[in-house]
Design a protein around this motif. Sequence first.
Motif, short mmCIF file in Angstrom:
data_model
loop_
_atom_site.label_atom_id
_atom_site.label_comp_id
_atom_site.label_asym_id
_atom_site.label_seq_id
_atom_site.Cartn_x
_atom_site.Cartn_y
_atom_site.Cartn_z
N TYR A 12 0.92 -1.40 -0.05
CA TYR A 12 -0.06 -0.08 -0.07
C TYR A 12 0.93 1.38 0.10
O TYR A 12 0.64 2.18 -0.79
CB TYR A 12 -1.02 -0.01 1.11
CG TYR A 12 -1.54 1.38 1.43
CD1 TYR A 12 -2.56 1.61 0.64
CD2 TYR A 12 -1.25 2.02 2.47
CE1 TYR A 12 -3.30 2.86 1.06
CE2 TYR A 12 -1.71 3.29 2.66
CZ TYR A 12 -2.74 3.73 2.05
OH TYR A 12 -3.32 4.90 2.22
N MET A 48 -4.26 -3.90 -4.31
CA MET A 48 -5.00 -3.26 -3.25
C MET A 48 -5.77 -2.21 -4.25
O MET A 48 -5.35 -1.73 -5.11
CB MET A 48 -4.24 -2.81 -1.95
CG MET A 48 -3.68 -1.63 -2.32
SD MET A 48 -1.92 -1.80 -2.88
CE MET A 48 -1.54 -0.13 -3.07
N GLU A 163 -5.61 5.92 3.92
CA GLU A 163 -6.08 5.03 3.01
C GLU A 163 -7.46 5.84 2.36
O GLU A 163 -8.34 6.08 3.21
CB GLU A 163 -6.50 3.94 3.32
CG GLU A 163 -5.12 2.67 3.90
CD GLU A 163 -5.33 1.23 4.28
OE1 GLU A 163 -6.19 0.98 3.51
OE2 GLU A 163 -4.65 0.74 4.98
N SER A 337 -11.62 2.07 0.54
CA SER A 337 -10.60 0.85 0.67
C SER A 337 -10.83 -0.48 0.73
O SER A 337 -12.12 -0.61 1.05
CB SER A 337 -9.64 1.30 2.22
OG SER A 337 -8.67 0.21 2.38
N ASP A 339 -9.22 -2.52 2.48
CA ASP A 339 -8.54 -3.18 3.60
C ASP A 339 -9.21 -3.70 4.68
O ASP A 339 -10.03 -2.84 5.20
CB ASP A 339 -7.47 -2.19 4.09
CG ASP A 339 -6.49 -2.46 5.10
OD1 ASP A 339 -6.43 -3.64 5.44
OD2 ASP A 339 -5.50 -1.79 5.27
N ARG A 341 -7.75 -5.48 7.35
CA ARG A 341 -6.75 -5.69 8.48
C ARG A 341 -7.41 -5.08 9.70
O ARG A 341 -7.74 -4.09 9.97
CB ARG A 341 -5.43 -5.25 8.35
CG ARG A 341 -4.68 -5.94 7.19
CD ARG A 341 -3.15 -5.42 6.81
NE ARG A 341 -3.40 -3.72 6.22
CZ ARG A 341 -2.64 -3.03 6.21
NH1 ARG A 341 -1.42 -3.40 6.54
NH2 ARG A 341 -2.56 -2.01 5.78
N ASN A 369 -11.20 -9.67 0.08
CA ASN A 369 -10.31 -9.74 0.85
C ASN A 369 -11.03 -10.31 2.26
O ASN A 369 -10.60 -11.07 3.07
CB ASN A 369 -9.77 -8.28 1.28
CG ASN A 369 -8.86 -7.84 0.39
OD1 ASN A 369 -8.20 -8.80 -0.49
ND2 ASN A 369 -8.61 -6.84 0.10
#
Length: 446
Positions: A12, A48, A163, A337, A339, A341, A369
Motif C-alpha cells: 500500500y 489493493m 487510505e 479502501s 483493507d 486488517r 479480502n
Amino acid sequence: MSPKITVIGTGYLGATHAAAMAELGFEVLGLDISEEKVALLRRGRTPMYEPGLEDILRRHVAGLPGSSGRLDFTTSYAEAAAFGDVHFICVNTPQRPGEYACDMSFVDAAVESLAPHLARPALVVGKSTVPVGSAARLARRIAELAPAGEDAELAWNPEFLREGFAVEDTLHPDRIVAGVTSERAEALLREVYAAPIDGGTPFLATDLPTAELVKTAANAFLSTKISFINAMAEICEAAGGDVVRLAEALGHDDRIGRKFLRAGIGFGGGCLPKDIRAFMARAGELGAAEAVAFLREIDSINMRRRVHTVELTREMLGGSLLGKRVAVLGAAFKPDSDDVRDSPALNIAGQLHLQGAEVTIYDPKATENARRVFPTLRYAGSAREAAEGAHGVLHLTEWREFRELDPAVLGEVVSERHLLDGRNTLDPALWRKAGWTYRALGRPTV
C-alpha cells in the motif's frame, strides 16, 4: 541531474510512493520480493484498491502505451542499488504475534539485503513506522555492510497517508518530516520533495528519534480522540444523551475541532491499533511505560465498541441471535479502501456468526479480502441482495453508497425493519419515516 529513486516494498505505502515519485518527474524503480506483485505492477495494476493509484501507474510504468516510462519494478536488490541514489524503505511493520511489540523483521531484511550492494554514495530513507531508536541501529548496520561505508547514510521520513486519499497525501502532503544526521541528507530530501515544498508544504528537519516518534505520536493522539468520543457515547447511553449532538457542540471549540469526533464501532486497519500497542511496548523498554499507560485504556475502549455492537444487535433482534438473519453493510475498516486488517466491521460480523446469526456481508470493494479472512460468512453482490430476508441490517462501514440507500426500497426485501447504524452517518428521521427501528451507538432509541 535529478536523483534516481528506488522504493523497497510495493504494498500500500510503497506502490503509492513509487507512483507518486514518478508523477513528480523522477525515474523510479520499485522493488519487491514477490514476483507476482512485480508482474502485476508492471501491467499497471495494483495489489489493493486505492482511488487514483492505477491511473498514475498507467501514466508512468515502462512499456505501457502512452506512458512516460519513468517507473519500473524489479525483484533484484543489486539492480536497485546500481540504479538508485535515494532508496525509500516502505515495507510493513506488523504487530508481533502474541505481543504488543512491532515486528521489525521486514525492515531488517530490507536493510540486510540492500546495504551490501551500496558501493557508491547513497541515502537510505525509512518511511515505515518503527519503534523509536530503530533508525540509529539501522544506520550503524548500513555503515557496517555497505562498501561505501559512511557515504551510505540513513534518514527517516515518516509517512502520513490516509487510505482512500493516499495519492493526494503523497503528492500534496500536509507536512514533510525528515530525520537527518547531515546537511547532505537534508539537501537531498529537499530536492526530492521540491514540488510539494514549492507548493507550500512545510518541511521539518529533525533528529532521527523525533522523526520516528512523529507518526507514532500522531496515531496515538488520533486514537485517543476517537476513543474519547466513544467513551462519551457510553455515558450518553447510560444517561439518555445524544453523542452526535454532544460531538457537534464540542467541535465548535477551536481547541478541540470537529475531526475524529464521530462515535461508532471504533478504529481499525493496519496502522492505529498496532501502532499504539507498539508505542506502549517501546515505552516500556525505554523505562517510560507510565507516560503512555493511558493508551491501554484507549485500546480497551476501542475493542469494547465491537462487543457492545454485538450486544445491541442481540437486543435489537429480541434478545437472541440464534437463527436470525443479519445483513452487514461494510467489511473494510474504512470507506474507499479494500483493507480488512483489524476491521471492526468484519470482526463484528464474525462475532455475530459465531453466536448463531446467519450473516451476509456486502462491501463495494473488500468482499474478496473479507472472504479470505472469514470464508464461512455469506457474501452478496449488493446491499439489496444482502438484506433479503434479514431480521436486522447493520451499517458498519460508511461508504457513500450506503448513505444514499433508499430505506423504503430496502425495506421491501427484509423480514423485519431493524437498523443499527454503527457509524452514526445515516439520517435517523429518514429511516424511521420509512418504518425502520433505528438504533445507533450513543444515541436515544427514540
